[in-house]
Design a protein around this motif. Structure first.
Motif, short mmCIF file in Angstrom:
data_model
loop_
_atom_site.label_atom_id
_atom_site.label_comp_id
_atom_site.label_asym_id
_atom_site.label_seq_id
_atom_site.Cartn_x
_atom_site.Cartn_y
_atom_site.Cartn_z
N VAL A 210 0.50 -1.35 -0.53
CA VAL A 210 -0.09 -0.13 -0.10
C VAL A 210 1.01 1.36 0.19
O VAL A 210 1.73 1.44 0.79
CB VAL A 210 -1.18 0.35 1.22
CG1 VAL A 210 -1.57 1.49 1.21
CG2 VAL A 210 -2.12 -1.46 1.99
N THR A 211 0.66 2.52 -0.64
CA THR A 211 0.96 3.48 -1.06
C THR A 211 0.08 4.28 -1.34
O THR A 211 -1.13 4.16 -1.39
CB THR A 211 2.97 2.76 -1.86
OG1 THR A 211 1.72 2.91 -3.71
CG2 THR A 211 3.46 1.98 -1.98
N GLU A 212 0.54 5.89 -1.86
CA GLU A 212 -0.50 6.71 -2.03
C GLU A 212 -1.23 6.19 -3.24
O GLU A 212 -1.60 6.94 -3.20
CB GLU A 212 0.40 8.07 -2.77
CG GLU A 212 0.87 8.54 -0.53
CD GLU A 212 1.77 9.76 -0.87
OE1 GLU A 212 2.13 9.71 -1.90
OE2 GLU A 212 2.51 9.95 -0.21
N LYS A 213 -0.97 5.48 -4.37
CA LYS A 213 -1.62 5.49 -5.13
C LYS A 213 -2.17 3.88 -5.38
O LYS A 213 -1.82 2.95 -4.43
CB LYS A 213 0.23 4.85 -6.72
CG LYS A 213 0.31 6.56 -6.51
CD LYS A 213 1.84 5.58 -8.06
CE LYS A 213 2.33 6.81 -8.38
NZ LYS A 213 3.06 7.14 -9.85
N ASP A 214 -3.77 3.84 -6.02
CA ASP A 214 -4.19 2.96 -5.71
C ASP A 214 -3.88 1.59 -6.50
O ASP A 214 -3.09 1.91 -8.04
CB ASP A 214 -5.49 3.50 -6.36
CG ASP A 214 -6.27 3.92 -5.81
OD1 ASP A 214 -6.95 4.20 -3.93
OD2 ASP A 214 -6.97 4.93 -6.06
N GLY A 215 -3.64 0.67 -5.92
CA GLY A 215 -4.10 -0.61 -7.02
C GLY A 215 -2.46 -1.29 -5.64
O GLY A 215 -1.65 -1.04 -4.80
N LEU A 216 -2.44 -3.03 -5.51
CA LEU A 216 -1.69 -3.59 -5.00
C LEU A 216 -0.10 -3.19 -5.11
O LEU A 216 -0.22 -3.75 -7.24
CB LEU A 216 -2.18 -4.61 -4.73
CG LEU A 216 -2.02 -5.42 -3.43
CD1 LEU A 216 -2.45 -5.27 -1.95
CD2 LEU A 216 -2.34 -7.32 -3.57
N PHE A 217 0.75 -2.79 -4.57
CA PHE A 217 1.89 -2.95 -4.86
C PHE A 217 1.79 -2.01 -6.12
O PHE A 217 3.18 -2.75 -7.92
CB PHE A 217 2.75 -4.96 -5.18
CG PHE A 217 2.55 -5.61 -4.25
CD1 PHE A 217 4.44 -5.15 -2.97
CD2 PHE A 217 2.66 -5.85 -3.60
CE1 PHE A 217 4.32 -5.54 -1.93
CE2 PHE A 217 1.79 -6.66 -2.13
CZ PHE A 217 3.28 -6.45 -1.66
N SER A 218 1.07 -1.00 -6.43
CA SER A 218 1.66 -0.75 -8.23
C SER A 218 2.17 0.47 -8.04
O SER A 218 2.71 -0.29 -9.59
CB SER A 218 0.07 1.12 -8.00
OG SER A 218 0.30 1.08 -7.00
N GLU A 219 2.93 0.70 -7.31
CA GLU A 219 4.50 2.04 -7.89
C GLU A 219 5.29 0.44 -8.00
O GLU A 219 6.37 0.98 -8.85
CB GLU A 219 4.97 2.40 -6.49
CG GLU A 219 3.99 4.23 -6.13
CD GLU A 219 4.56 4.40 -5.22
OE1 GLU A 219 5.57 4.33 -4.67
OE2 GLU A 219 3.76 5.41 -5.11
N SER A 220 5.66 -0.49 -7.00
CA SER A 220 6.78 -1.41 -7.84
C SER A 220 5.73 -2.27 -8.82
O SER A 220 7.26 -2.31 -9.78
CB SER A 220 6.47 -2.60 -6.33
OG SER A 220 6.58 -2.07 -5.50
N ILE A 221 4.93 -2.54 -8.99
CA ILE A 221 4.54 -3.21 -10.48
C ILE A 221 4.96 -1.63 -11.53
O ILE A 221 5.19 -2.78 -12.89
CB ILE A 221 3.55 -3.52 -10.93
CG1 ILE A 221 3.15 -5.07 -9.34
CG2 ILE A 221 2.92 -3.57 -11.47
CD1 ILE A 221 1.37 -5.08 -8.99
N ALA A 222 5.40 -1.00 -11.47
CA ALA A 222 4.76 0.02 -12.84
C ALA A 222 6.27 0.30 -12.74
O ALA A 222 6.38 0.69 -13.75
CB ALA A 222 4.07 1.35 -12.34
N LEU A 223 7.82 0.20 -11.82
CA LEU A 223 8.67 0.68 -12.13
C LEU A 223 9.32 -0.90 -12.26
O LEU A 223 10.41 -0.74 -13.71
CB LEU A 223 9.44 0.75 -10.36
CG LEU A 223 10.82 1.18 -10.73
CD1 LEU A 223 11.69 2.04 -11.86
CD2 LEU A 223 11.04 1.02 -9.18
#
Length: 373
Positions: A210-223
């Motif tokens: 959970v980060t400020e962005k919606d979606g589970l592990f969204s920042e890690s997946i995006a990077l």
């Protein structure tokens, strides 16, 4: 009459250094005592005293109910709350309920981090990721070897299709060794003639659910996805993966001939580059001048940095970004070729068709015919 199931949320609490796993267990117990007052149901939680975070999985009517429950129970407000798919939670984190406690335990203390290493694998280029070609026997062999390697190194496949994988690991060491094993298997899965038409890209980074962005592990997946799609190199890892791997293996050093490690500044540049492209790719001023101004670099600096990152000049990178977007629009039948050419920022349909053919080896009109209803 069927009742609609309530949504499931995960929240994140940043906890002070002095808070122990026992303190978090006690707060969880306080939540359970009052959850019925707010229409909530606490499913489980994860506690990471090393990184000073805790994550709660809660069935609830809305985010406000969760905030009110926590406030009433112990006064600790969550820093972020996102709605989640329980199947994804289980795939990433291994469970969606409390582990079984010992019979003689009065309090179930869960000292179980939700921190994971996220791996994205892409085994085809942009064109073939959208295509629906039948898998060759060699490709099937490669996918079998990926599944075998992931199982051996205790990873969990979260999502997969014929062209890509999303995988979760608890251990940084296992994730890196698995990437190297998959890289090695790729070489032996295809005969040389077919291997020349294949593509393997692996991106590895660490993160929290959970980060400020919606979606589970969204920042890690995006990077990790950006590492696969943008960065020159077969295996690309984030600075945190390198640091944790070398800390876990005191005598080991990442072999930069096999694995490319991004620096923190390169990660920042990739993030800025993607944000700019996402917001401007179909605008007339989508060019090197506006990009260099946006990222705060001179044209010559930007040329060196983007060339080093992607293996392409900034002009080529921007043009290919537009072409990839155009490919998606054609695939999804979002207009005729001329309309898509202009929508993608090309001033001439003829130049668009030539650029498309140079990039993908097929004319856009021919590609469109493949997907006509």
């Amino acid at each position: 009459m069927k009742t609609t199931p309530m949504p499931i949320y995960m929240d994140r609490h940043d906890i002070p250094e002095e808070i122990t796993a026992e303190h978090v267990a006690l707060m969880h117990q306080e939540d359970l005592k009052v959850e019925h007052l707010f229409g909530c149901k606490g499913m489980t939680y994860w506690c990471d005293t090393k990184r000073h975070t805790a994550f709660c999985l809660i069935e609830a009517p809305n985010r406000e109910a969760i905030q009110n429950m926590h406030n009433h129970a112990h006064g600790e407000f969550p820093h972020d709350i996102i709605e989640v798919d329980p199947h994804l939670v289980e795939s990433f984190l291994g469970r969606i309920e409390d582990p079984e406690k010992n019979e003689n335990e009065d309090l179930s203390i869960i000292d179980d981090p939700a921190f994971r290493v996220v791996m994205v694998i892409e085994s085809s280029d942009f064109l073939h990721r959208l295509d629906t070609h039948q898998l060759s026997m060699f490709t099937q062999k490669f996918h079998r070897s990926v599944a075998k390697s992931v199982k051996h190194f205790e990873g969990s496949i979260v999502r997969e299709n014929d062209k890509s994988y999303l995988i979760s690991f608890r251990s940084v060491t296992n994730a890196v060794l698995c990437a190297l094993k998959i890289q090695d298997s790729f070489k032996y899965s295809y005969p040389k003639l077919e291997r020349d038409n294949q593509r393997l890209k692996i991106g590895l980074c660490t993160g929290s659910p959970v980060t400020e962005k919606d979606g589970l592990f969204s920042e890690s997946i995006a990077l990790a996805t950006q590492m696969c799609e943008l960065i020159h190199g077969q295996i690309v890892i984030s600075p945190s993966v390198k640091s944790l791997y070398e800390n876990e293996n005191r005598n080991a050093v990442i072999d930069d001939k096999l694995i490319r490690t991004l620096t923190p500044k390169e990660v920042s540049l990739v993030t800025g580059l993607v944000q700019f492209c996402e917001h401007n790719w179909n605008k007339p001023n989508f060019n090197i001048f506006t990009l260099s101004k946006e990222l705060g670099h001179s044209k010559s600096q930007l040329y060196r940095k983007i060339k080093k990152l992607t293996g392409k000049s900034p002009i080529t990178f921007l043009r290919e970004y537009r072409l990839n977007k155009a490919l998606e629009l054609i695939h999804d039948q979002k207009g005729n070729i001329s309309e898509i050419a202009f929508e993608s920022g090309f001033n001439s349909p003829a130049y668009f068709s030539k650029s498309f053919f140079d990039k993908f080896g097929i004319l856009p009109s021919k590609y469109a015919q493949m997907y006509q209803s």
